[in-house]
Design a protein around this motif. Structure first.
Motif, PDB file in Angstrom:
ATOM      1  N   GLY A 101      -8.236  -2.564  -5.647  1.00  0.00           N
ATOM      2  CA  GLY A 101      -8.416  -1.832  -6.889  1.00  0.00           C
ATOM      3  C   GLY A 101      -7.816  -2.536  -8.097  1.00  0.00           C
ATOM      4  O   GLY A 101      -8.022  -2.113  -9.217  1.00  0.00           O
ATOM      5  N   ASP A 133       0.832  -1.207   0.000  1.00  0.00           N
ATOM      6  CA  ASP A 133       0.000   0.000   0.000  1.00  0.00           C
ATOM      7  C   ASP A 133       0.866   1.257   0.000  1.00  0.00           C
ATOM      8  O   ASP A 133       0.528   2.250  -0.636  1.00  0.00           O
ATOM      9  N   VAL A 134       1.973   1.210   0.736  1.00  0.00           N
ATOM     10  CA  VAL A 134       2.820   2.400   0.860  1.00  0.00           C
ATOM     11  C   VAL A 134       3.487   2.716  -0.478  1.00  0.00           C
ATOM     12  O   VAL A 134       3.555   3.871  -0.894  1.00  0.00           O
ATOM     13  N   LEU A 135       3.937   1.705  -1.186  1.00  0.00           N
ATOM     14  CA  LEU A 135       4.539   1.950  -2.500  1.00  0.00           C
ATOM     15  C   LEU A 135       3.481   2.317  -3.536  1.00  0.00           C
ATOM     16  O   LEU A 135       3.733   3.126  -4.427  1.00  0.00           O
ATOM     17  N   ASP A 136       2.303   1.709  -3.405  1.00  0.00           N
ATOM     18  CA  ASP A 136       1.270   1.913  -4.419  1.00  0.00           C
ATOM     19  C   ASP A 136       0.544   3.241  -4.255  1.00  0.00           C
ATOM     20  O   ASP A 136      -0.077   3.733  -5.197  1.00  0.00           O
ATOM     21  N   GLY A 137       0.560   3.780  -3.033  1.00  0.00           N
ATOM     22  CA  GLY A 137      -0.149   5.035  -2.797  1.00  0.00           C
ATOM     23  C   GLY A 137      -1.642   4.859  -2.710  1.00  0.00           C
ATOM     24  O   GLY A 137      -2.396   5.779  -2.999  1.00  0.00           O
ATOM     25  N   ARG A 138      -2.073   3.694  -2.326  1.00  0.00           N
ATOM     26  CA  ARG A 138      -3.497   3.482  -2.081  1.00  0.00           C
ATOM     27  C   ARG A 138      -3.687   2.375  -1.063  1.00  0.00           C
ATOM     28  O   ARG A 138      -2.900   1.446  -1.002  1.00  0.00           O
ATOM     29  N   SER A 139      -4.730   2.521  -0.257  1.00  0.00           N
ATOM     30  CA  SER A 139      -4.992   1.528   0.778  1.00  0.00           C
ATOM     31  C   SER A 139      -5.675   0.305   0.181  1.00  0.00           C
ATOM     32  O   SER A 139      -6.457   0.427  -0.758  1.00  0.00           O
ATOM     33  N   ILE A 140      -5.365  -0.841   0.773  1.00  0.00           N
ATOM     34  CA  ILE A 140      -5.929  -2.114   0.311  1.00  0.00           C
ATOM     35  C   ILE A 140      -5.775  -2.176  -1.202  1.00  0.00           C
ATOM     36  O   ILE A 140      -6.725  -2.403  -1.936  1.00  0.00           O
TER      37      ILE A 140
END
Lengths: 383, 309, 371
Positions: free
Chosen positions: C67, C56-63
């Motif tokens: 998505g 999530d931290v690398l992707d910039g979105r939670s869970i």
């Protein structure tokens, strides 16, 4: 084929709106100590550990299992973290189940937690949305959840009252739950009159925000008897998903839950869930979801959830009590809830539920889920 | 596409996104006491049943998870056991006198003056007198420092229940070919374009190469109308952190004409009660575009409004 | 108690690039999910479950899995997110198939560190009270680890640089990694200080990419017409959060993970392997891993590092798609076993695969593979 897997020990914290006396890691420790004591084991007896919690943004610690490991004395063991939003605890239990069923371990500790007082809950959940496409309009998943309820109202003619009945039932059941922290008797009328937050969701349709942790010890049929003469055996467990923005996505029924329950019921030999289950524990992040689950789990025909709750069948004294523990309405440490529901169902099977023991409960159904209501699972427990 | 050599040195724009949040973190009893004692300029450790002392104080042993018996006051002197330099900062591991463990902190000295095994002493910060470990600015070489002693912690401060914390994460997201085209069309033409799903004429919004449901390739580009139908909606009437619009307003999942999947947007309303009746699944809506230059973002549509029947 | 055999049937990777600036996460993911079936005779319909790794931290979105479910091919299937390197996702998948509950599983791992600040990914992992404020994170921990190792074993910077240059040369021969001219030892030494004594090229290079691995039970593997590559052992171990409390100049968790995996496989030690694919967060991390796996005595990892059987793919130093690196190692090792001649091996072989996670390799995972 694989091993039989049972829940042989359980433990949860006394959940609270905000715990300022323990860190996230210390909170986890409390649940683990209780579960190990309940299973008559020490950490030395545990082969593997699964840790589950909600999104990193809930509490500002990336990959928190790497911090939590010290607090539970599991250094050196096989430890891995699962996360799946609201269903994180359940997803963790599922991973633990397969560690035991697949022969990777004899005993696996699954611990799940969230310490929601530490962050900004709705904002964190809003980051679930695509940053390019819709995040700026998100209000956690409350806006979305209310929208799906509204669709059910429009199509099925369900009223706000049906969900209010769920909220009142669960809130009143929670009064006797020693681990719950939201304990206030309410009437259906109170729920209906409470402030609209994301209409049709109103204040009393919404569970509290909580700090809490929950742990279970899973054991195979070879070693379960060391802990208890009465394990709650997992007869089936599955957790399915659907793409969130599907053209054909049903607003009325949870298809992933229907798919998961079909798999689980087949594995467990359930042909008539309404008749065969003695008790049901579901994760209702908002009261309206419980109605959706009734239908998706086959407890009533599609479209008839409002009638089911109105009939009183899901009350404590009904023929299919749902959430005798009070469900999320008593406490909602989100990532832990999947494990809490398993605990509440397992103790029913073990005959020692501390809130409302359902007499002679032999077969229990557990539901959990997360995401945009697109991650959904269920499990069947029996003696 | 993904297997072609990277031959196009086109400088592609990225989508800047920030996730910035305030937190109130609970350190727990031991760390909470350690931090509470920083303004008193006392360094707190925890003593375990076997007599070993760990500093900074920990609620749980790093070795086995045991809980300590007591809090103690650790000395301000110790030994450097390892170090490195990252950028201009020298980070070392320090073992305080009488303690069983080491911990990381800044070493305030030039590299040639630093060696493993050297004696060091805490330097208290002139600037930070708060409840942070940075009240100790770092450790300085102290060749002549006498051996310090662990002492009982007399009259410990109440542990901090919460400390404020902030986390800000910055992203530069790639648009990729599909979002890139979509947002370019929005900016240049005020037009919302999707791609046809793998099995029909209706467009997927947002567009993508692979259909989520069939996992087959999607079809050709298609312009959707800026009118559509509400698929699902709710009325937002609560204020939450990070919200950009005053309540109440409607959260709406809208299927634009010509599309099959939802666009999430909002609708202004006068009041809650009338909106319950006038805005519902099936209600027809149109996009209201922002005035002035478009940015190439969903927010170029300022809001949707109901098309009067 | 009979458990199903589990085989690595196929894999697919995107190229590993410093920045996939013309593709989104879903593009990378759907590409490998679409490609992994080619030549197997199976399709996505045959897949019982999907387990994925991402951050999530690398992707910039939670869970973030939520998505990406469509791209993952997970729609209406069972899906799980293991927020750890993809080798742990594979561990989950193997258990699931071994239990007999499923026969085909898709394991996917990906990341695009180019979109975020990788230092924050690491610093958000250490405790917020004592470690983050003083600037302790991945680089500091790797630097101290290296400083101690070099001091204890008298190894020169030049010897380390030789190992790094060898890895880049191997990666250059493997067209999966995008790079300019592979750096030689001088270039490694001259690449600027990352964390004394490590230069930038002595620390694994974050890259964007995705990998998918198809796991299946023994029956399906044998029917596939390919030489089945079986997973015969797995193990993982997570050490204390406190870097300073871990053993000096040893990775205990590598030893424990290897002991678990080799024990299950019936190997005396990791030295039984003739294909070794490991994930070092730094060149010192590689040496410590080789020692922990039983391929070299303490302080002699440098000898094993120059062995032909180690990291024929290049390993993590030239290409570290954080969260996917260990699963890439599994894919690379399985390919070498499935096509031994191409990999320069004489015959049926055994492989040892290693993945890592956490600051200064706090957690480690080992797989044994056999044909």
């Amino acid at each position: 084929m694989g091993r039989e897997v049972g829940i042989v020990g359980v433990g949860q914290t006394n959940h609270a709106r905000r715990r300022t006396d323990v860190s996230q890691a210390g909170l986890v420790r409390e649940a683990v100590d209780r579960a190990l004591a309940d299973a008559r084991l020490s950490m030395d007896d545990i082969d593997t550990v699964v840790i589950a919690s909600g999104p990193v943004l809930f509490a500002a610690v990336n990959q928190p299992e790497k911090w939590v490991v010290d607090a539970i004395g599991a250094q050196g063991k096989s430890v891995v973290r699962l996360t799946s939003g609201g269903g994180a605890g359940f997803a963790g239990a599922l991973a633990g189940y397969y560690q035991v069923a697949g022969g990777y371990s004899d005993r696996t500790l699954v611990v799940a937690y969230d310490k929601l007082s530490e962050g900004q809950l709705q904002y964190s959940i809003s980051t679930l949305y695509d940053p390019f496409w819709g995040r700026e309009f998100a209000v956690g998943i409350m806006g979305f959840s209310a929208a799906y309820w509204r669709a059910r109202m429009d199509v099925l003619g369900h009223t706000e009252e049906a969900a209010a009945m769920v909220a009142a039932k669960n809130r009143n059941n929670a009064l006797a739950n020693p681990y719950a922290h939201q304990k206030k008797a309410v009437t259906v009328e109170d729920v209906l009159k409470s402030k609209p937050l994301c209409w049709p969701i109103k204040l009393l349709d919404v569970p509290p925000i909580s700090d809490g942790a929950a742990a279970i010890v899973l054991a195979n049929d070879k070693v379960a008897h060391h802990s208890t003469s009465r394990p709650a055996w997992i007869r089936g467990i599955a957790y399915c998903c659907e793409a969130d923005n599907a053209a054909e996505r049903s607003l009325l029924l949870s298809e992933p839950l229907a798919i998961a329950s079909r798999q689980v019921y087949r594995a467990a030999g359930i042909t008539n869930p309404r008749r065969q289950f003695d008790v049901v524990e579901v994760q209702e992040p908002y009261s309206c979801f419980e109605l959706n689950y009734y239908e998706s789990l086959g407890l009533c025909p599609p479209g008839q959830a409002a009638e089911l709750v109105a009939s009183g069948a899901t009350q404590l004294d009904g023929d299919i009590p749902v959430n005798p523990s009070g469900g999320c309405m008593g406490a909602n440490p989100i990532g832990a809830v999947g494990v809490i529901r398993l605990i509440e169902a397992a103790t029913q099977i073990m005959g020692r539920n501390e809130t409302h023991q359902i007499k002679d409960a032999k077969m229990a159904l557990v539901q959990s889920g997360g995401g945009w209501a697109n991650l959904r699972g269920c499990a069947v427990l029996s003696a | 596409m993904l297997y072609a050599p990277d031959t196009s040195p086109i400088d592609l724009p990225t989508f800047h996104s920030v996730i910035s949040l305030p937190y109130t973190l609970t350190p727990g009893r031991c760390a909470g006491t350690f931090l509470a004692e920083m303004p008193n300029r006392r360094i707190v450790g925890s003593r375990f049943a076997d007599g070993s002392v760990v500093c900074p104080a920990q609620d749980f042993s790093s070795l086995d998870g045991e809980e300590p018996e007591a809090l103690v006051q650790a000395p301000e002197t110790g030994t450097l056991t390892g170090f490195t330099r990252v950028g201009t900062d020298v980070i070392g591991l320090i073992r305080l006198d009488g303690c069983a463990n080491e911990f990381p902190h800044r070493i305030l000295a030039d590299l040639p003056a630093i060696a493993v095994g050297m004696r060091v002493a805490a330097r208290w910060s002139d600037d930070d007198k708060g409840t942070s470990i940075l009240a100790i600015e770092g450790f300085v070489p102290a060749p002549d420092a006498p051996q310090g002693e662990v002492k009982p912690l007399v009259g410990p401060a109440e542990p901090l229940g919460v400390i404020p914390y902030a986390m800000a994460l910055n992203y530069e997201h790639a648009y990729g070919p599909y979002y890139g085209r979509m947002f370019d069309e929005i900016r240049e033409g005020g037009r919302v374009m999707g791609v046809r799903g793998s099995g029909g004429d209706d467009a997927l919004l947002p567009p993508r190469e692979i259909d989520d449901i069939t996992h087959k390739r999607t079809g050709t580009w298609k312009a959707c109308a800026d009118t559509g139908t509400i698929r699902a909606c709710s009325i937002i009437n609560m204020e939450v952190y990070g919200q950009t619009r005053p309540v109440p307003y409607v959260y709406a999942e809208i299927v634009l004409d010509g599309a099959s999947t939802r666009m999430i947007h909002m609708i202004d309303i006068d009041d809650l009660e009338s909106a319950k009746k006038s805005i519902k699944p099936g209600t027809r809506v149109r996009a209201i575009w922002t005035k002035g230059e478009r940015k190439g973002a969903v927010s170029d549509i300022e809001r949707f409004e109901v098309i009067d029947a | 108690m009979g458990y199903s055999q589990v085989a690595v049937l196929a894999s697919a990777q995107t190229q590993l690039r410093p920045a996939w600036n013309d593709a989104q996460h879903i593009d990378l993911i759907s590409a490998v999910v679409g490609n992994v079936f080619k030549g197997t005779g199976l399709t996505l319909d045959d897949v019982d479950f999907v387990i994925d790794s991402g951050s999530d931290v690398l992707d910039g979105r939670s869970i973030s899995n939520c998505g990406f479910l469509g791209a993952l091919g997970a729609h209406h299937k069972e899906e799980a997110r293991v927020e750890e390197d993809g080798l742990w996702a594979a561990l989950y998948g193997v258990n699931k198939i071994r239990s007999g509950a499923s026969s085909v599983g898709l394991i996917v791992a990906y990341s695009k560190p180019s979109e975020s600040d990788v230092d924050l990914y690491w610093s958000s992992m250490v405790d917020p009270f004592y470690q983050r404020p003083v600037g302790f994170g991945q680089k500091a921990a790797l630097g101290i680890q290296a400083q101690r190792y070099l001091a204890a074993h008298g190894i020169t910077d030049r010897a380390l640089a030789d190992v790094v240059a060898r890895r880049w040369a191997a990666a250059a021969a493997n067209d999966k990694v995008a790079m300019g001219k592979a750096p030689d030892a001088d270039a490694v030494l001259g690449s600027g200080e990352a964390a004394l004594p490590l230069t930038n090229l002595m620390i694994s290079r974050p890259v964007d990419g995705a990998v998918a691995v198809l796991l299946c039970d023994g029956d399906i593997a044998r029917r596939s017409g390919r030489p089945p590559v079986y997973v015969t052992g797995m193990g993982t171990s997570l050490e204390t959060h406190s870097f300073a409390a871990r053993s000096v100049n040893r990775l205990d968790s590598v030893e424990k993970a290897a002991a678990m995996a080799c024990g299950k496989a019936g190997w005396a030690s990791g030295a039984a392997a003739d294909v070794v694919e490991i994930s070092g967060s730094s060149v010192i991390g590689e040496l410590l891993t080789l020692e922990g796996l039983g391929l070299a005595a303490a302080g002699r990892g440098i000898d094993a590092a120059m062995d032909d059987k180690v990291n024929r793919s290049g390993g993590a130093l030239p290409a570290d798609p954080i969260m996917a690196t260990g699963l890439v190692r599994l894919a690379e090792a399985a390919k070498q076993l499935a096509a031994p001649a191409r990999a320069g091996l004489a015959g049926p072989a055994k492989a040892l695969v290693h993945g890592t996670g956490g600051v200064a390799m706090q957690t480690n995972c080992a797989f044994t593979l056999e044909v």
